[in-house]
Design an enzyme around this catalytic site. Sequence first.
Site, PDB file in Angstrom:
ATOM      1  N   HIS A 110      40.643  53.384  39.876  1.00 57.60           N
ATOM      2  CA  HIS A 110      40.675  54.461  38.464  1.00 57.60           C
ATOM      3  C   HIS A 110      39.422  53.712  37.473  1.00 57.60           C
ATOM      4  O   HIS A 110      39.024  52.787  37.767  1.00 57.60           O
ATOM      5  CB  HIS A 110      41.866  54.840  37.695  1.00 57.60           C
ATOM      6  N   ASP A 146      38.268  54.532  34.028  1.00 55.95           N
ATOM      7  CA  ASP A 146      39.517  54.830  32.388  1.00 55.95           C
ATOM      8  C   ASP A 146      38.627  56.017  31.805  1.00 55.95           C
ATOM      9  O   ASP A 146      37.669  56.159  31.717  1.00 55.95           O
ATOM     10  CB  ASP A 146      39.126  53.937  31.452  1.00 55.95           C
ATOM     11  N   LYS A 148      47.489  49.317  25.372  1.00 51.23           N
ATOM     12  CA  LYS A 148      48.911  49.480  26.357  1.00 51.23           C
ATOM     13  C   LYS A 148      48.573  48.136  26.336  1.00 51.23           C
ATOM     14  O   LYS A 148      47.837  47.325  26.786  1.00 51.23           O
ATOM     15  CB  LYS A 148      48.114  50.104  27.478  1.00 51.23           C
ATOM     16  N   HIS A 187      37.957  50.549  38.732  1.00 45.45           N
ATOM     17  CA  HIS A 187      38.736  49.063  39.323  1.00 45.45           C
ATOM     18  C   HIS A 187      39.689  49.621  38.876  1.00 45.45           C
ATOM     19  O   HIS A 187      40.778  50.559  39.406  1.00 45.45           O
ATOM     20  CB  HIS A 187      38.955  49.031  37.257  1.00 45.45           C
TER      21      HIS A 187
HETATM   22  C1  OGA Z   1      44.022  49.998  32.700  1.00 47.21           C
HETATM   23  C2  OGA Z   1      43.501  48.661  33.919  1.00 47.21           C
HETATM   24  C3  OGA Z   1      43.707  46.189  34.355  1.00 47.21           C
HETATM   25  C4  OGA Z   1      44.088  45.539  34.318  1.00 47.21           C
HETATM   26  O1  OGA Z   1      45.237  49.608  32.469  1.00 47.21           O
HETATM   27  O2  OGA Z   1      43.573  50.636  32.337  1.00 47.21           O
HETATM   28  O3  OGA Z   1      42.824  49.131  34.674  1.00 47.21           O
HETATM   29  O4  OGA Z   1      43.719  44.480  34.278  1.00 47.21           O
HETATM   30  N1  OGA Z   1      44.450  47.752  33.686  1.00 47.21           N
HETATM   31  O5  OGA Z   1      44.874  45.171  33.656  1.00 47.21           O
HETATM   32 NI    NI Z   2      41.716  51.093  33.825  1.00 48.00          NI
END
Ligand code: OGA
Ligand code: NI
Length: 333
Positions: A219, A221, A200, A275
């Site tokens: 959330h 993961d 992602k 996080h």
């Molecule tokens: C996520 C996430 C954190 C970030 O995309 O699941 O927690 O630092 N990203 O971008």
């Molecule tokens: Ni995340």
Amino acid sequence: MGVERVQEIANFSKETIPEEFIRTTYEQPALTTVQGTVLEVPVIDLSDPDEEKVVRAIVDASSNWGMFQVVNHGIPHETVRKLKEVGKAFFELPPHEKEAYAKPPGSQSIEGYGTKLQREVEGKKAWVDHLFHKIWPPSEINYQFWPKNPPSYRKNNEEYAKHMHGVVDKLFRCLSLGLGLEGNEMKEAMGGDNLVYLLKINYYPQCPRPDLALGVPAHTDMSAITILVPNDVQGLQACKDDHWYDVEYIPNALIVHIGDQVEIVSNGKYKSVLHRAKVNKEKTRISWPVFVEPPSDLEVGPHPKLVNEANPPKFKSKKYSQYCFCKLNKTPE
Ligand code: OGA
Ligand code: NI
């Protein structure tokens, strides 16, 4: 289409942000962050020849934090730099070029360019656009969602995927040994060589009110583990003992999150980390998490060797796809 991209909204939001991005007081980062402390999540040297020491450090971090950073991980810094370069270049393309990769309406898969991922808490929106596509295994890859521009996008992403195996295998081995299992058993419980790497890219445009908005709300993961590289703009926060802390980046480290599936297989010994991500007033934040996931039809549950009468299973076994569906739709079964 018809979806407003946050990148466009950011272009005309110079002092204020639309109301739907303003978080409740329970979530606003300015009100809920412990000030003056940067969270020192454990830093683990993966090249240390003393494997028992590495295992102990990973067990400690995964049980108490659910998050750690790894250094000397074997992914060349140049490979990471090139991954980031092409991801950033994609998001800097004109809107119509990015829209060619938009997640098709009604698609069951998460892959593609998009803006809203899950049903949001109290209808609030997150200050982020994203691109999702799988990078491993080759049989799972849909190149339709891999940008053709910049031209080196594919090569650089393939190179990153190739170098990830060493880290992924090492992490699963240590997590496994730390539970008293054979070195390969944790990875096998997650699908072995059929593990899926889902990349992602989070693109968090600059935001005039970083005190009120969030890039990604709190959330855990769903993955087994997540391996994240950020650009140089801070913003990741972790929740420890009910308080939110900024996570300090270490140059060239990979940030590892324990995801829900490792928590489940370990029957709760390892904890998936809660996080969230803040946004920045002057700078665009970008991050590249890779969600290392079981194949969708694999049933995941507490490892049989870890449960007995004295230690009953704390989680139900579920197909990974079913787990994700339940979590995203907030249904219990
Ligand atoms: C996520 C996430 C954190 C970030 O995309 O699941 O927690 O630092 N990203 O971008
Ligand atoms: Ni995340």
